[in-house]
Design a protein around this motif. Structure first.
Motif, PDB file in Angstrom:
ATOM      1  N   ALA A 156       0.843  -1.203   0.000  1.00  0.00           N
ATOM      2  CA  ALA A 156       0.000   0.000   0.000  1.00  0.00           C
ATOM      3  C   ALA A 156       0.875   1.248   0.000  1.00  0.00           C
ATOM      4  O   ALA A 156       0.586   2.220  -0.717  1.00  0.00           O
ATOM      5  CB  ALA A 156      -0.936  -0.016   1.201  1.00  0.00           C
ATOM      6  N   GLU A 157       1.960   1.246   0.775  1.00  0.00           N
ATOM      7  CA  GLU A 157       2.855   2.400   0.819  1.00  0.00           C
ATOM      8  C   GLU A 157       3.559   2.604  -0.520  1.00  0.00           C
ATOM      9  O   GLU A 157       3.819   3.743  -0.928  1.00  0.00           O
ATOM     10  CB  GLU A 157       3.898   2.214   1.916  1.00  0.00           C
ATOM     11  N   VAL A 158       3.895   1.519  -1.191  1.00  0.00           N
ATOM     12  CA  VAL A 158       4.593   1.610  -2.473  1.00  0.00           C
ATOM     13  C   VAL A 158       3.671   2.135  -3.570  1.00  0.00           C
ATOM     14  O   VAL A 158       4.071   2.975  -4.396  1.00  0.00           O
ATOM     15  CB  VAL A 158       5.164   0.225  -2.866  1.00  0.00           C
ATOM     16  N   PHE A 159       2.417   1.667  -3.579  1.00  0.00           N
ATOM     17  CA  PHE A 159       1.515   2.000  -4.676  1.00  0.00           C
ATOM     18  C   PHE A 159       0.779   3.327  -4.477  1.00  0.00           C
ATOM     19  O   PHE A 159       0.454   4.008  -5.455  1.00  0.00           O
ATOM     20  CB  PHE A 159       0.507   0.867  -4.891  1.00  0.00           C
ATOM     21  N   ALA A 160       0.502   3.699  -3.248  1.00  0.00           N
ATOM     22  CA  ALA A 160      -0.332   4.879  -3.005  1.00  0.00           C
ATOM     23  C   ALA A 160       0.201   6.147  -3.673  1.00  0.00           C
ATOM     24  O   ALA A 160      -0.589   6.904  -4.271  1.00  0.00           O
ATOM     25  CB  ALA A 160      -0.515   5.093  -1.506  1.00  0.00           C
ATOM     26  N   PRO A 161       1.513   6.436  -3.638  1.00  0.00           N
ATOM     27  CA  PRO A 161       1.969   7.686  -4.249  1.00  0.00           C
ATOM     28  C   PRO A 161       1.819   7.738  -5.769  1.00  0.00           C
ATOM     29  O   PRO A 161       1.816   8.828  -6.348  1.00  0.00           O
ATOM     30  CB  PRO A 161       3.451   7.748  -3.855  1.00  0.00           C
ATOM     31  N   ARG A 162       1.700   6.582  -6.420  1.00  0.00           N
ATOM     32  CA  ARG A 162       1.662   6.555  -7.885  1.00  0.00           C
ATOM     33  C   ARG A 162       0.274   6.312  -8.462  1.00  0.00           C
ATOM     34  O   ARG A 162       0.101   6.348  -9.677  1.00  0.00           O
ATOM     35  CB  ARG A 162       2.637   5.487  -8.406  1.00  0.00           C
ATOM     36  N   LEU A 163      -0.704   6.058  -7.611  1.00  0.00           N
ATOM     37  CA  LEU A 163      -2.056   5.808  -8.102  1.00  0.00           C
ATOM     38  C   LEU A 163      -2.985   6.928  -7.653  1.00  0.00           C
ATOM     39  O   LEU A 163      -2.868   7.450  -6.541  1.00  0.00           O
ATOM     40  CB  LEU A 163      -2.588   4.477  -7.567  1.00  0.00           C
ATOM     41  N   ALA A 164      -3.917   7.290  -8.525  1.00  0.00           N
ATOM     42  CA  ALA A 164      -4.944   8.261  -8.148  1.00  0.00           C
ATOM     43  C   ALA A 164      -6.001   7.624  -7.249  1.00  0.00           C
ATOM     44  O   ALA A 164      -6.652   8.311  -6.457  1.00  0.00           O
ATOM     45  CB  ALA A 164      -5.604   8.835  -9.405  1.00  0.00           C
ATOM     46  N   LEU A 165      -6.166   6.305  -7.369  1.00  0.00           N
ATOM     47  CA  LEU A 165      -7.167   5.595  -6.579  1.00  0.00           C
ATOM     48  C   LEU A 165      -6.801   5.589  -5.101  1.00  0.00           C
ATOM     49  O   LEU A 165      -5.623   5.612  -4.752  1.00  0.00           O
ATOM     50  CB  LEU A 165      -7.236   4.128  -7.029  1.00  0.00           C
ATOM     51  N   PRO A 166      -7.791   5.498  -4.217  1.00  0.00           N
ATOM     52  CA  PRO A 166      -7.473   5.187  -2.820  1.00  0.00           C
ATOM     53  C   PRO A 166      -6.786   3.819  -2.746  1.00  0.00           C
ATOM     54  O   PRO A 166      -7.171   2.890  -3.457  1.00  0.00           O
ATOM     55  CB  PRO A 166      -8.847   5.156  -2.135  1.00  0.00           C
ATOM     56  N   VAL A 167      -5.771   3.702  -1.896  1.00  0.00           N
ATOM     57  CA  VAL A 167      -5.022   2.458  -1.739  1.00  0.00           C
ATOM     58  C   VAL A 167      -4.935   2.144  -0.251  1.00  0.00           C
ATOM     59  O   VAL A 167      -4.619   3.029   0.558  1.00  0.00           O
ATOM     60  CB  VAL A 167      -3.599   2.568  -2.327  1.00  0.00           C
ATOM     61  N   GLN A 168      -5.217   0.898   0.098  1.00  0.00           N
ATOM     62  CA  GLN A 168      -5.133   0.497   1.503  1.00  0.00           C
ATOM     63  C   GLN A 168      -4.768  -0.984   1.596  1.00  0.00           C
ATOM     64  O   GLN A 168      -4.893  -1.720   0.615  1.00  0.00           O
ATOM     65  CB  GLN A 168      -6.460   0.738   2.235  1.00  0.00           C
ATOM     66  N   GLU A 169      -4.315  -1.386   2.782  1.00  0.00           N
ATOM     67  CA  GLU A 169      -4.163  -2.799   3.088  1.00  0.00           C
ATOM     68  C   GLU A 169      -5.487  -3.277   3.679  1.00  0.00           C
ATOM     69  O   GLU A 169      -6.068  -2.613   4.534  1.00  0.00           O
ATOM     70  CB  GLU A 169      -3.030  -3.013   4.076  1.00  0.00           C
ATOM     71  N   ALA A 170      -5.981  -4.415   3.207  1.00  0.00           N
ATOM     72  CA  ALA A 170      -7.257  -4.946   3.683  1.00  0.00           C
ATOM     73  C   ALA A 170      -7.170  -5.270   5.168  1.00  0.00           C
ATOM     74  O   ALA A 170      -6.166  -5.810   5.641  1.00  0.00           O
ATOM     75  CB  ALA A 170      -7.632  -6.195   2.895  1.00  0.00           C
ATOM     76  N   ALA A 171      -8.246  -4.950   5.896  1.00  0.00           N
ATOM     77  CA  ALA A 171      -8.304  -5.190   7.341  1.00  0.00           C
ATOM     78  C   ALA A 171      -9.484  -6.087   7.668  1.00  0.00           C
ATOM     79  O   ALA A 171     -10.570  -5.950   7.085  1.00  0.00           O
ATOM     80  CB  ALA A 171      -8.436  -3.863   8.089  1.00  0.00           C
ATOM     81  N   ALA A 172      -9.278  -7.017   8.583  1.00  0.00           N
ATOM     82  CA  ALA A 172     -10.336  -7.956   8.973  1.00  0.00           C
ATOM     83  C   ALA A 172     -11.574  -7.218   9.436  1.00  0.00           C
ATOM     84  O   ALA A 172     -11.496  -6.220  10.158  1.00  0.00           O
ATOM     85  CB  ALA A 172      -9.829  -8.875  10.079  1.00  0.00           C
ATOM     86  N   HIS A 173     -12.725  -7.701   8.992  1.00  0.00           N
ATOM     87  CA  HIS A 173     -14.067  -7.234   9.371  1.00  0.00           C
ATOM     88  C   HIS A 173     -14.459  -5.905   8.717  1.00  0.00           C
ATOM     89  O   HIS A 173     -15.603  -5.467   8.871  1.00  0.00           O
ATOM     90  CB  HIS A 173     -14.221  -7.103  10.895  1.00  0.00           C
ATOM     91  N   ALA A 174     -13.537  -5.259   7.984  1.00  0.00           N
ATOM     92  CA  ALA A 174     -13.871  -3.990   7.331  1.00  0.00           C
ATOM     93  C   ALA A 174     -14.679  -4.262   6.072  1.00  0.00           C
ATOM     94  O   ALA A 174     -14.422  -5.229   5.349  1.00  0.00           O
ATOM     95  CB  ALA A 174     -12.599  -3.229   6.982  1.00  0.00           C
ATOM     96  N   PRO A 175     -15.669  -3.417   5.764  1.00  0.00           N
ATOM     97  CA  PRO A 175     -16.373  -3.546   4.492  1.00  0.00           C
ATOM     98  C   PRO A 175     -15.398  -3.352   3.327  1.00  0.00           C
ATOM     99  O   PRO A 175     -14.448  -2.562   3.431  1.00  0.00           O
ATOM    100  CB  PRO A 175     -17.410  -2.418   4.533  1.00  0.00           C
TER     101      PRO A 175
END
Length: 198
Positions: free
Chosen positions: A58-77
């Motif tokens: 997520a840290e590597v991709f977030a600066p280069r993508l316009a999309l929101p980027v996150q690491e998936a978290a348990a129980h999160a929608p």
């Protein structure tokens, strides 16, 4: 197999799941860069990592993508944007379309497993899912992509001739009977099409 997305190709999708292994970081950048910040579909990604390796994807991709980027978290929608599977866990999507994590044994020597995520996504979204398999040096993902096809979803594979490591796409072509086998530029065009862009 065509090397271009048919001009009249259309598919109603509510989510995209992507798997990659060796050579996958460069392939994922080619697939995802240029998609707009408002891209409407969630894109769930498994990239094979060494065992006990903390993911910083997520840290590597977030600066280069316009999309929101996150690491998936348990129980999160499942959110809009790109969600990466964390290292050391299988990532699954539950029927209510929330994430869960599993410490079950590796599948084809991999945890997170592409098969595990794709199979759970096929159960959650059925025919309104697109699965994409990219470069890699194992057969992980072929069974999951076949499940997506069985559920009525769209299965797409990076052209083995273009892939840095063709083992994974070759296995998917042999086992999953994908509707589309395309180079990365055309898979990017597919994502644009699924998101309502021409």
């Amino acid at each position: 197999m065509n090397d271009r997305l048919p001009a009249d190709f259309a598919w109603d999708a509510d989510a995209v799941v992507v798997g990659a292994s060796a050579g996958g970081i460069e392939a994922l950048f080619a697939l995802l860069e240029g998609l707009p910040a408002a891209y409407p579909l969630p894109i769930l990604v498994v990239l094979h990592l060494p065992e006990h390796h903390e993911s910083r994807l997520a840290e590597v991709f977030a600066p280069r993508l316009a999309l929101p980027v996150q690491e998936a978290a348990a129980h999160a929608p499942v959110p809009r944007g790109v969600s990466f599977a964390p290292g050391g866990y299988h990532l699954l999507v539950e029927p209510d379309r929330s994430f869960s994590l599993s410490c079950e044994p590796p599948v084809l020597f991999s945890r997170p497993s592409i098969d595990v995520l794709m199979e759970s996504c096929a159960d959650a979204w059925g025919a309104r899912l697109c699965g994409i398999l990219l470069t890699g040096a194992s057969a992980d993902g072929a069974r999951g992509l076949a499940r997506i096809r069985q559920a009525g979803g769209l299965a797409a594979v990076q052209s083995p001739q273009e892939a840095r490591h063709p083992v994974m796409p070759d296995a998917a072509v042999a086992q999953a009977d994908p509707q589309l086998v395309l180079p990365l530029a055309q898979l990017h065009a597919l994502l644009q099409r699924l998101g309502g862009q021409r």
